[in-house]
Motif scaffolding. Structure first.
Motif, PDB file in Angstrom:
ATOM      1  N   PRO A  27      81.704  -2.752  57.816  1.00  0.00           N
ATOM      2  CA  PRO A  27      82.745  -1.583  58.225  1.00  0.00           C
ATOM      3  C   PRO A  27      83.901  -1.602  57.570  1.00  0.00           C
ATOM      4  CG  PRO A  27      81.660  -2.722  60.045  1.00  0.00           C
ATOM      5  CD  PRO A  27      81.263  -3.807  59.057  1.00  0.00           C
ATOM      6  N   ILE A  28      84.490  -2.724  57.002  1.00  0.00           N
ATOM      7  CA  ILE A  28      85.687  -2.800  56.349  1.00  0.00           C
ATOM      8  C   ILE A  28      85.391  -2.435  54.897  1.00  0.00           C
ATOM      9  CG2 ILE A  28      87.374  -4.492  55.374  1.00  0.00           C
ATOM     10  CD1 ILE A  28      86.890  -6.466  57.827  1.00  0.00           C
ATOM     11  N   ILE A  29      84.287  -2.622  54.378  1.00  0.00           N
ATOM     12  CA  ILE A  29      84.043  -2.066  53.121  1.00  0.00           C
ATOM     13  C   ILE A  29      84.000  -0.295  53.192  1.00  0.00           C
ATOM     14  CG2 ILE A  29      82.460  -1.429  51.275  1.00  0.00           C
ATOM     15  CD1 ILE A  29      81.599  -4.579  51.621  1.00  0.00           C
ATOM     16  N   ALA A  30      83.380   0.287  54.476  1.00  0.00           N
ATOM     17  CA  ALA A  30      83.487   1.806  54.453  1.00  0.00           C
ATOM     18  C   ALA A  30      84.845   1.976  54.779  1.00  0.00           C
ATOM     19  CB  ALA A  30      82.568   1.957  55.708  1.00  0.00           C
ATOM     20  N   ALA A  31      85.791   1.346  55.521  1.00  0.00           N
ATOM     21  CA  ALA A  31      86.897   1.655  55.777  1.00  0.00           C
ATOM     22  C   ALA A  31      87.968   1.698  54.585  1.00  0.00           C
ATOM     23  CB  ALA A  31      87.828   0.619  56.881  1.00  0.00           C
ATOM     24  N   THR A  32      87.672   1.139  53.470  1.00  0.00           N
ATOM     25  CA  THR A  32      88.439   1.330  52.178  1.00  0.00           C
ATOM     26  C   THR A  32      88.366   2.712  51.518  1.00  0.00           C
ATOM     27  OG1 THR A  32      86.574   0.424  50.919  1.00  0.00           O
ATOM     28  CG2 THR A  32      88.058  -1.203  51.727  1.00  0.00           C
ATOM     29  N   LEU A  33      87.180   3.458  52.113  1.00  0.00           N
ATOM     30  CA  LEU A  33      87.254   4.654  51.576  1.00  0.00           C
ATOM     31  C   LEU A  33      88.486   5.589  51.842  1.00  0.00           C
ATOM     32  CD1 LEU A  33      83.706   5.632  51.967  1.00  0.00           C
ATOM     33  CD2 LEU A  33      84.678   4.855  50.116  1.00  0.00           C
ATOM     34  N   LEU A  34      89.074   5.215  53.374  1.00  0.00           N
ATOM     35  CA  LEU A  34      90.257   5.824  53.676  1.00  0.00           C
ATOM     36  C   LEU A  34      91.596   5.616  52.808  1.00  0.00           C
ATOM     37  CD1 LEU A  34      89.428   4.945  57.372  1.00  0.00           C
ATOM     38  CD2 LEU A  34      89.192   7.363  56.066  1.00  0.00           C
ATOM     39  N   GLY A  35      91.568   4.692  52.110  1.00  0.00           N
ATOM     40  CA  GLY A  35      92.808   4.061  51.229  1.00  0.00           C
ATOM     41  C   GLY A  35      92.610   4.641  49.781  1.00  0.00           C
ATOM     42  N   GLN A  36      92.757   5.793  49.466  1.00  0.00           N
ATOM     43  CA  GLN A  36      92.351   6.535  48.357  1.00  0.00           C
ATOM     44  C   GLN A  36      93.626   6.377  47.347  1.00  0.00           C
ATOM     45  OE1 GLN A  36      91.032  10.527  48.969  1.00  0.00           O
ATOM     46  NE2 GLN A  36      89.134   9.681  50.198  1.00  0.00           N
ATOM     47  N   ASP A  37      94.673   5.757  47.586  1.00  0.00           N
ATOM     48  CA  ASP A  37      95.742   5.798  46.717  1.00  0.00           C
ATOM     49  C   ASP A  37      95.513   4.915  45.589  1.00  0.00           C
ATOM     50  OD1 ASP A  37      97.303   7.559  48.352  1.00  0.00           O
ATOM     51  OD2 ASP A  37      97.992   5.927  49.412  1.00  0.00           O
ATOM     52  N   GLY A  38      94.565   3.732  45.816  1.00  0.00           N
ATOM     53  CA  GLY A  38      94.518   2.836  44.771  1.00  0.00           C
ATOM     54  C   GLY A  38      93.446   1.821  45.050  1.00  0.00           C
ATOM     55  N   PRO A  39      93.320   0.771  44.572  1.00  0.00           N
ATOM     56  CA  PRO A  39      91.984  -0.145  44.755  1.00  0.00           C
ATOM     57  C   PRO A  39      92.402  -0.959  46.060  1.00  0.00           C
ATOM     58  CG  PRO A  39      93.463  -0.930  42.607  1.00  0.00           C
ATOM     59  CD  PRO A  39      94.031   0.506  43.078  1.00  0.00           C
ATOM     60  N   SER A  40      91.454  -1.366  46.627  1.00  0.00           N
ATOM     61  CA  SER A  40      91.580  -2.384  47.823  1.00  0.00           C
ATOM     62  C   SER A  40      90.725  -3.670  47.392  1.00  0.00           C
ATOM     63  CB  SER A  40      91.134  -1.875  49.021  1.00  0.00           C
ATOM     64  OG  SER A  40      91.668  -0.615  49.376  1.00  0.00           O
ATOM     65  N   ARG A  41      91.179  -4.781  47.593  1.00  0.00           N
ATOM     66  CA  ARG A  41      90.826  -5.923  47.171  1.00  0.00           C
ATOM     67  C   ARG A  41      90.342  -6.643  48.498  1.00  0.00           C
ATOM     68  NH1 ARG A  41      90.040 -10.107  43.394  1.00  0.00           N
ATOM     69  NH2 ARG A  41      90.019 -12.130  44.081  1.00  0.00           N
ATOM     70  N   LEU A  42      89.246  -7.082  48.580  1.00  0.00           N
ATOM     71  CA  LEU A  42      88.638  -7.582  50.098  1.00  0.00           C
ATOM     72  C   LEU A  42      88.400  -9.229  49.616  1.00  0.00           C
ATOM     73  CD1 LEU A  42      86.239  -4.931  51.492  1.00  0.00           C
ATOM     74  CD2 LEU A  42      88.780  -5.523  52.100  1.00  0.00           C
ATOM     75  N   GLU A  43      88.656 -10.066  50.426  1.00  0.00           N
ATOM     76  CA  GLU A  43      88.541 -11.616  50.102  1.00  0.00           C
ATOM     77  C   GLU A  43      87.579 -11.941  50.985  1.00  0.00           C
ATOM     78  OE1 GLU A  43      92.188 -13.235  49.422  1.00  0.00           O
ATOM     79  OE2 GLU A  43      92.507 -12.351  47.370  1.00  0.00           O
TER      80      GLU A  43
END
Length: 83
Positions: A27-43
């Motif tokens: 679900p966190i990966i899917a939520a990164t679609l909402l942040g369209q301003d730039g890359p999101s890094r998940l660790e």
């Protein structure tokens, strides 16, 4: 149910590293679609087939997703999402 019985009268000390869980990361990966301003890094992303599959699905939508196996990190860039 199991029990852990500790004898000795001394306080416990130490650290435990908790790894990422599949049920939390998808679900966190899917939520990164909402942040369209730039890359999101998940660790602490577990190297599981489901993570690779959702990365492929995102790629079909025009999202850049790259997994670094050595660092257990996933970078998702949804700024160029197609649909």
């Amino acid at each position: 149910m199991e029990k852990l019985i500790i004898n000795g009268g001394r306080p416990l000390k130490g650290r435990v590293k908790i790894s990422g869980a599949k049920n939390a990361v998808l679900p966190i990966i899917a939520a990164t679609l909402l942040g369209q301003d730039g890359p999101s890094r998940l660790e602490e992303v577990p190297a599981l087939e489901d993570v690779y599959t959702i990365s492929e699905v995102l790629a079909k939508l025009g999202v850049s997703a790259s997994f670094d196996k050595d660092a257990n990190a996933l970078t998702v860039d949804a700024s160029e999402i197609g649909s």
